[in-house]
Motif scaffolding. Structure first.
Motif, PDB file in Angstrom:
ATOM      1  N   TRP A   1     -13.594   5.452  -0.254  1.00 24.60           N
ATOM      2  CA  TRP A   1     -13.421   5.554  -1.696  1.00 24.60           C
ATOM      3  C   TRP A   1     -12.696   6.843  -2.054  1.00 24.60           C
ATOM      4  O   TRP A   1     -12.629   7.791  -1.260  1.00 24.60           O
ATOM      5  CB  TRP A   1     -14.770   5.454  -2.405  1.00 24.60           C
ATOM      6  N   ARG A   2     -12.155   6.859  -3.277  1.00 21.10           N
ATOM      7  CA  ARG A   2     -11.438   8.041  -3.744  1.00 21.10           C
ATOM      8  C   ARG A   2     -12.417   9.188  -3.972  1.00 21.10           C
ATOM      9  O   ARG A   2     -13.482   9.002  -4.554  1.00 21.10           O
ATOM     10  CB  ARG A   2     -10.682   7.754  -5.035  1.00 21.10           C
ATOM     11  N   ARG A   3     -12.010  10.339  -3.527  1.00 17.74           N
ATOM     12  CA  ARG A   3     -12.888  11.507  -3.632  1.00 17.74           C
ATOM     13  C   ARG A   3     -13.135  11.898  -5.091  1.00 17.74           C
ATOM     14  O   ARG A   3     -14.213  12.410  -5.429  1.00 17.74           O
ATOM     15  CB  ARG A   3     -12.255  12.668  -2.869  1.00 17.74           C
ATOM     16  N   ASP A   4     -12.139  11.656  -5.965  1.00 15.81           N
ATOM     17  CA  ASP A   4     -12.266  12.053  -7.359  1.00 15.81           C
ATOM     18  C   ASP A   4     -12.816  10.945  -8.260  1.00 15.81           C
ATOM     19  O   ASP A   4     -12.849  11.106  -9.491  1.00 15.81           O
ATOM     20  CB  ASP A   4     -10.906  12.515  -7.902  1.00 15.81           C
ATOM     21  N   ALA A   5     -13.235   9.807  -7.660  1.00 17.74           N
ATOM     22  CA  ALA A   5     -13.757   8.700  -8.472  1.00 17.74           C
ATOM     23  C   ALA A   5     -15.156   9.034  -8.966  1.00 17.74           C
ATOM     24  O   ALA A   5     -16.045   9.338  -8.158  1.00 17.74           O
ATOM     25  CB  ALA A   5     -13.776   7.416  -7.661  1.00 17.74           C
TER      26      ALA A   5
ATOM     27  N   GLU B   1     -19.660   7.379  -5.225  1.00 11.20           N
ATOM     28  CA  GLU B   1     -20.583   7.595  -4.114  1.00 11.20           C
ATOM     29  C   GLU B   1     -22.006   7.196  -4.480  1.00 11.20           C
ATOM     30  O   GLU B   1     -22.708   6.570  -3.672  1.00 11.20           O
ATOM     31  CB  GLU B   1     -20.549   9.059  -3.673  1.00 11.20           C
TER      32      GLU B   1
ATOM     33  N   ALA C   1      -6.555  10.673   4.346  1.00  8.58           N
ATOM     34  CA  ALA C   1      -5.492  10.742   3.337  1.00  8.58           C
ATOM     35  C   ALA C   1      -5.408  12.140   2.738  1.00  8.58           C
ATOM     36  O   ALA C   1      -5.440  12.312   1.507  1.00  8.58           O
ATOM     37  CB  ALA C   1      -5.689   9.683   2.268  1.00  8.58           C
TER      38      ALA C   1
ATOM     39  N   SER D   1      -8.128  13.196   0.246  1.00  6.70           N
ATOM     40  CA  SER D   1      -8.296  12.500  -1.035  1.00  6.70           C
ATOM     41  C   SER D   1      -9.209  11.292  -0.940  1.00  6.70           C
ATOM     42  O   SER D   1      -9.571  10.705  -1.960  1.00  6.70           O
ATOM     43  CB  SER D   1      -6.932  12.062  -1.571  1.00  6.70           C
ATOM     44  N   ARG D   2      -9.572  10.887   0.268  1.00 10.20           N
ATOM     45  CA  ARG D   2     -10.452   9.736   0.464  1.00 10.20           C
ATOM     46  C   ARG D   2     -11.670  10.154   1.285  1.00 10.20           C
ATOM     47  O   ARG D   2     -11.571  10.978   2.195  1.00 10.20           O
ATOM     48  CB  ARG D   2      -9.729   8.606   1.203  1.00 10.20           C
TER      49      ARG D   2
ATOM     50  N   GLY E   1     -13.048   2.863  -7.622  1.00  4.02           N
ATOM     51  CA  GLY E   1     -12.803   3.973  -6.714  1.00  4.02           C
ATOM     52  C   GLY E   1     -12.859   3.580  -5.253  1.00  4.02           C
ATOM     53  O   GLY E   1     -12.323   4.301  -4.408  1.00  4.02           O
TER      54      GLY E   1
ATOM     55  N   THR F   1     -11.500   2.034  -2.214  1.00  8.58           N
ATOM     56  CA  THR F   1     -10.154   1.612  -1.835  1.00  8.58           C
ATOM     57  C   THR F   1     -10.150   0.596  -0.703  1.00  8.58           C
ATOM     58  O   THR F   1      -9.231  -0.220  -0.602  1.00  8.58           O
ATOM     59  CB  THR F   1      -9.306   2.833  -1.423  1.00  8.58           C
TER      60      THR F   1
END
Length: 232
Positions: free
Chosen positions: A159-163, A167, A190, A193-194, A221, A223
């Motif tokens: 998942w996107r770290r900034d979503a 988590e 990435a 970022s992931r 978020g 991916t």
């Protein structure tokens, strides 16, 4: 060796082909990489080599005058079983952090051993080993089909770290499921970022796997994810 001796030499080969065919049919039916032809060839080659080692006195070579030849067929058996290891390694593969093909590799190994038994003229031992192998591959699978359909599932979630809340929602979806805590693996990809989470779920049924997949698809978020049930 004369042509009159061929019928006696053919019986171990026919027995090995039959045994290899019975074991290979189950693997072919399951759609495995090594199926009917592979198992037949393994059994046939093992029986042929072992039979040749047993009758080493009939080989076309002239010993030195006064020399005494001592034949040790077990050396051929050692060579065959060592060589079959390379073939077994070819059917074992890794998907994610799951290992597949171990049962097929084991079936090739036992098929080689059965072929050696027939090549050595141990028909009773080879026949019993064939029956037990088919019983293990087919009978135990029928037994497991009647048991509750649970399995170990290797999961990978990215998942996107900034979503926001991604988590926490993922961990909420995983909370009802039992998992082997020591197998959790955390990482970044990435360029950071992931977030990657790899874990091993235990005693998970098909319905629970489907529910988890739907939940993960709905989490903003996420991916990618992979749920890989172990089935050898």
């Amino acid at each position: 060796m004369t042509l009159d001796a061929l019928p006696g030499f053919a019986l171990p080969l026919v027995a090995a082909i039959t045994a290899g065919g019975l074991i290979g049919f189950e693997r072919e039916w399951r759609g495995r990489a090594a199926g009917l032809r592979t198992h037949i060839l393994v059994a046939l080659a093992s029986a042929l080599l072992m039979e040749a080692a047993v009758v080493q006195g009939l080989w076309r070579f002239m010993p030195l005058p006064g020399a005494e030849i001592v034949s040790d067929p077990t050396r051929m058996a050692h060579g065959v079983l060592t060589g079959i290891g390379f073939l077994c390694a070819g059917v074992i593969f890794r998907s994610g952090f799951s290992i597949h093909g171990l049962t097929t590799a084991a079936s090739l190994w036992i098929t080689a051993a059965i072929g050696l038994a027939f090549g050595a003229g141990l028909y009773g031992l080879g026949g019993v080993a064939t029956a037990l192998t088919v019983l293990v591959l087919v009978g135990l699978r029928l037994v497991s089909a009647r048991l509750p359909q649970t399995s170990t599932v290797d999961a990978e979630i990215v998942w996107r770290r900034d979503a926001p809340d991604a988590e926490s929602r993922i961990r909420a979806a995983l909370e009802p499921l039992a998992r082997r805590r020591g197998a959790d693996h955390h990482g970044l990809c990435a360029n950071g970022s992931r977030v990657v989470l790899r874990l091993r779920l235990i005693k998970v049924g098909p319905e629970e796997t489907d529910v988890l997949a739907r939940q993960l698809r709905d989490i903003a978020g996420v991916t990618s994810f992979e749920l890989d049930p172990r089935d050898d």
